[in-house]
Design an enzyme around this catalytic site. Structure first.
Site, PDB file in Angstrom:
ATOM      1  N   LYS A   1     -21.965   7.898  -1.065  1.00  0.00           N
ATOM      2  CA  LYS A   1     -23.111   7.864  -1.983  1.00  0.00           C
ATOM      3  C   LYS A   1     -22.691   8.344  -3.369  1.00  0.00           C
ATOM      4  O   LYS A   1     -23.060   7.754  -4.388  1.00  0.00           O
ATOM      5  CB  LYS A   1     -24.269   8.700  -1.421  1.00  0.00           C
ATOM      6  CG  LYS A   1     -24.948   8.021  -0.247  1.00  0.00           C
ATOM      7  CD  LYS A   1     -25.922   8.899   0.530  1.00  0.00           C
ATOM      8  CE  LYS A   1     -26.447   8.119   1.742  1.00  0.00           C
ATOM      9  NZ  LYS A   1     -27.365   8.881   2.604  1.00  0.00           N
TER      10      LYS A   1
ATOM     11  N   GLN B   1     -29.452  14.870   3.191  1.00  0.00           N
ATOM     12  CA  GLN B   1     -28.835  14.090   4.264  1.00  0.00           C
ATOM     13  C   GLN B   1     -29.331  14.583   5.620  1.00  0.00           C
ATOM     14  O   GLN B   1     -29.344  15.788   5.892  1.00  0.00           O
ATOM     15  CB  GLN B   1     -27.302  14.196   4.160  1.00  0.00           C
ATOM     16  CG  GLN B   1     -26.549  13.232   5.050  1.00  0.00           C
ATOM     17  CD  GLN B   1     -26.756  11.756   4.704  1.00  0.00           C
ATOM     18  OE1 GLN B   1     -27.014  11.398   3.567  1.00  0.00           O
ATOM     19  NE2 GLN B   1     -26.673  10.894   5.694  1.00  0.00           N
TER      20      GLN B   1
ATOM     21  N   ASP C   1     -34.756   8.497  -1.000  1.00  0.00           N
ATOM     22  CA  ASP C   1     -34.721   7.878   0.329  1.00  0.00           C
ATOM     23  C   ASP C   1     -36.069   7.282   0.727  1.00  0.00           C
ATOM     24  O   ASP C   1     -36.140   6.509   1.677  1.00  0.00           O
ATOM     25  CB  ASP C   1     -34.411   8.955   1.384  1.00  0.00           C
ATOM     26  CG  ASP C   1     -32.945   9.063   1.706  1.00  0.00           C
ATOM     27  OD1 ASP C   1     -32.253   8.037   1.691  1.00  0.00           O
ATOM     28  OD2 ASP C   1     -32.501  10.193   1.993  1.00  0.00           O
TER      29      ASP C   1
HETATM   30  N1  GUN Z   1     -29.025   9.915   7.834  1.00  0.00           N
HETATM   31  C1  GUN Z   1     -28.745   8.660   8.287  1.00  0.00           C
HETATM   32  N2  GUN Z   1     -29.112   7.756   7.367  1.00  0.00           N
HETATM   33  C2  GUN Z   1     -29.637   8.434   6.332  1.00  0.00           C
HETATM   34  C3  GUN Z   1     -30.171   8.041   5.081  1.00  0.00           C
HETATM   35  O1  GUN Z   1     -30.283   6.859   4.732  1.00  0.00           O
HETATM   36  N3  GUN Z   1     -30.593   9.052   4.280  1.00  0.00           N
HETATM   37  C4  GUN Z   1     -30.538  10.346   4.648  1.00  0.00           C
HETATM   38  N4  GUN Z   1     -31.005  11.265   3.806  1.00  0.00           N
HETATM   39  N5  GUN Z   1     -30.038  10.749   5.795  1.00  0.00           N
HETATM   40  C5  GUN Z   1     -29.585   9.790   6.635  1.00  0.00           C
END
Ligand code: GUN
Length: 300
Positions: free
Chosen positions: A52, A96, A119
């Site tokens: 990311k 996350q 998100d």
């Molecule tokens: N854990 C697995 N996929 C994601 C995601 O797209 N965003 C976040 N914040 N955590 C995750």
């Protein structure tokens, strides 16, 4: 069979993003800024977070990574989020998931400001999405919509089946397809005779969290198959998600939920794994961050 190539869609959308980011930079005097928060040391999360941060760099977006210890108290995590919410120099916040045991997701999803929720996982963001008032949606299902749009796959009036009902993929996917005027059925692990549904569908989105779960016989000839699965050498963490336990092992084979090789000569179009939905998730995260920044600063 048409291969729905997420890398191609991702590149096209990132090129468009770069231009928007330059415009943002010249009117605001700084690039959009995403803060990613990682609590603990989950190996897969480390990989996701690194990707990311790298993606932000690739389009000229600023990112800050905050690493917090797994022994953190809920109060300290909440306080961190409140501080990020209140910082005018921050446009997007992402925590996350999963959190280490001992910390609860619910307060996090209550606290992240929907104006910065990159998100779109927070309860308020989901409420806006459900009400039809949102310009952001959870990244993976929104990325699927971008793939369908890029390849001009008609959705309106068609029958779509979503296999999986997770908060991150299945539920919002069904909503986005409904809003695009598909008629949608959500199937899941307790669905009896799954094939009865998938075989009727014009579009099937598979986020079952089961490696190589569905194949040619499960689909209608001429249908469109979207595979959200991602399975490596580790264990699946639930519907539509999986952990690559050995992230440094780049030669590890990655599988989807669909036996892709069976689809040639049968499906009209399908996403491969890797290289299908995967690349779109992070691209959508960048798009969400920029859209939130533009909205918050009244640029659009
Ligand atoms: N854990 C697995 N996929 C994601 C995601 O797209 N965003 C976040 N914040 N955590 C995750």
């Amino acid at each position: 069979m048409l291969i729905l190539d997420g890398k191609v869609v991702s590149e096209a959308r990132r090129a468009a993003l770069k231009t928007r980011i330059q415009k943002f930079q010249s009117s605001v005097g700084r690039p959009p800024h995403l803060v990613v928060v990682l609590v603990g040391e989950n190996a897969a999360s480390q990989v996701y977070i690194r990707n990311k941060v790298k993606a932000c760099e690739s389009v000229g977006m600023r990112s800050t990574r905050i690493d917090l210890p797994s022994a953190l108290s809920q109060e300290a995590l909440n306080a961190t989020l409140l501080k990020l919410n209140g910082d005018d120099g921050i446009d997007g916040i992402l925590v996350q998931l999963p959190l280490p045991s001992g910390l609860r997701e619910e307060p996090v999803l209550e606290l992240i400001s929907s104006a910065k929720d990159a998100d779109a996982f927070s309860y308020r963001s989901l409420g806006y999405l459900w009400g039809g008032y949102s310009r952001t949606a959870p990244c993976t299902p929104q990325g699927v919509m971008s793939i369908l749009e890029y390849y001009k796959i008609p959705i309106a009036g068609r029958y779509a089946v979503v296999v999986g009902r997770s908060n991150i993929v299945g539920k919002p996917m069904a909503h986005l397809l409904t809003m695009a005027n598909a008629t949608v059925t959500v199937c899941h692990s307790k669905t009896l005779d799954l094939r009865r549904f998938t075989k009727e569908a014009d579009i099937v989105v598979v986020a079952a969290g089961q490696p190589r779960f569905l194949g040619r016989e499960d689909f209608k000839q001429g249908s469109i198959i979207i595979d959200v699965g991602m399975h490596g050498t580790g264990t699946s963490t639930g519907p539509g998600t999986a952990i690559i336990k050995d992230p440094g092992h780049v030669s590890a084979k990655v599988f989807g939920d669909v036996r892709f090789e069976e689809l040639e000569g049968w499906a009209f179009a399908a996403t491969p794994v890797p290289g299908g939905v995967g690349p779109m998730t992070i691209t959508t995260l960048l798009e969400n961050t920029l859209s939130l920044a533009e909205k918050r600063l009244n640029l659009k």
